[in-house]
Structures are given as structure tokens and as C-alpha cells.
Design a protein around this motif. Structure first.
Motif, PDB file in Angstrom:
ATOM      1  N   LEU A   1       0.850  -1.202   0.000  1.00  0.00           N
ATOM      2  CA  LEU A   1       0.000   0.000   0.000  1.00  0.00           C
ATOM      3  C   LEU A   1       0.881   1.244   0.000  1.00  0.00           C
ATOM      4  O   LEU A   1       1.957   1.266   0.602  1.00  0.00           O
ATOM      5  CB  LEU A   1      -0.906   0.006   1.232  1.00  0.00           C
ATOM      6  CG  LEU A   1      -1.771  -1.249   1.455  1.00  0.00           C
ATOM      7  CD1 LEU A   1      -2.742  -0.997   2.608  1.00  0.00           C
ATOM      8  CD2 LEU A   1      -2.513  -1.663   0.204  1.00  0.00           C
ATOM      9  N   ASN A   2       0.401   2.276  -0.675  1.00  0.00           N
ATOM     10  CA  ASN A   2       1.158   3.534  -0.705  1.00  0.00           C
ATOM     11  C   ASN A   2       1.036   4.291   0.622  1.00  0.00           C
ATOM     12  O   ASN A   2       0.070   4.101   1.373  1.00  0.00           O
ATOM     13  CB  ASN A   2       0.643   4.430  -1.833  1.00  0.00           C
ATOM     14  CG  ASN A   2       1.550   5.632  -2.046  1.00  0.00           C
ATOM     15  OD1 ASN A   2       2.759   5.533  -1.906  1.00  0.00           O
ATOM     16  ND2 ASN A   2       0.955   6.776  -2.357  1.00  0.00           N
ATOM     17  N   ASP A   3       2.037   5.067   0.927  1.00  0.00           N
ATOM     18  CA  ASP A   3       1.968   6.039   2.023  1.00  0.00           C
ATOM     19  C   ASP A   3       2.890   7.186   1.640  1.00  0.00           C
ATOM     20  O   ASP A   3       3.579   7.115   0.621  1.00  0.00           O
ATOM     21  CB  ASP A   3       2.411   5.394   3.356  1.00  0.00           C
ATOM     22  CG  ASP A   3       3.869   5.004   3.332  1.00  0.00           C
ATOM     23  OD1 ASP A   3       4.735   5.899   3.388  1.00  0.00           O
ATOM     24  OD2 ASP A   3       4.179   3.794   3.230  1.00  0.00           O
TER      25      ASP A   3
END
Ligand code: TYC
Length: 103
Positions: A29-31
């Protein structure tokens, strides 16, 4: 059916009904905080991607929010989640790694 015919039938069934185990996707997942270089390193070291593929997958996650790092049996997928999450936390990064079944 003779005894021998029955045995042969059973053997044939055993050979032809071998099932592959269900497979699971490991998702990144992106952050906003995990460095791009770290994600590329993780994809190469834990998911056996080439540098070019790792870069492509990292950028896809960066732009689209999530992406598939690899596909494995459940225990292997969960082990990779644990290893990558532990490394990210050691480094102080919030990288989220999850597992979902392949449809
Ligand atoms: N968005 C991060 C940055 O700009 C990079 C990144 C990519 C983080 C993929 C997480 O799963 C990720 N540094």
C-alpha cells in the motif's frame, strides 16, 4: 470390474485429481513517508524482482495506491508480510503490506 481394474481406476484418479493450493497476493500500500528506494529494495530482496520491475511496481503503487508484490501460497505470503513489516518498522517506516486471496 476386476480387482486389478479397480486398483488401476483408483490410481488414475489419484493422478488426475491432484489440486494446486489456493494462492494469495501480497499487496503493498502507498503512504507518504516510506522512501521509494526502500520499497524498490524490498521488492528485489523479498519478492525477487529485477531492478526495472521493482521500480515499475513501486511507481505503480505510488500512483495508484496499491499493487501486487508477488503471489504465493498462504504461509509463504504471510511470512513475507511479517518479514517486510518487521524491516520497515525497524527502519521507522509506516509501509503497509497485506495479503488477499487470488480470485
Ligand atoms: N509514496 C512514497 C514516497 O513518495 C513511495 C512509496 C511507494 C511508499 C510505494 C510506499 O508501497 C509504497 N516516498
Amino acid at each position: 470390474m476386476t480387482r486389478r481394474d479397480a486398483d488401476f481406476h483408483t490410481q488414475l484418479q489419484e493422478r488426475t485429481t491432484t489440486k494446486r493450493p489456493p494462492l494469495y497476493r501480497v499487496l503493498l500500500l502507498n503512504d507518504d513517508y516510506t522512501p521509494m528506494d526502500f520499497v524498490v529494495y524490498v521488492l528485489m530482496r523479498y519478492f525477487k524482482k529485477s531492478g526495472a520491475d521493482a521500480e515499475r511496481i513501486m511507481l505503480a503503487v505510488h500512483h495508484e495506491g496499491r499493487g501486487v508484490a508477488g503471489v504465493y501460497t498462504k504461509d509463504v505470503a504471510e511470512t513475507k508480510v511479517g518479514q517486510v513489516t518487521a524491516l520497515a518498522r525497524e527502519e521507522g517506516y509506516p509501509l503497509q503490506v497485506t495479503v488477499e486471496p487470488e480470485p
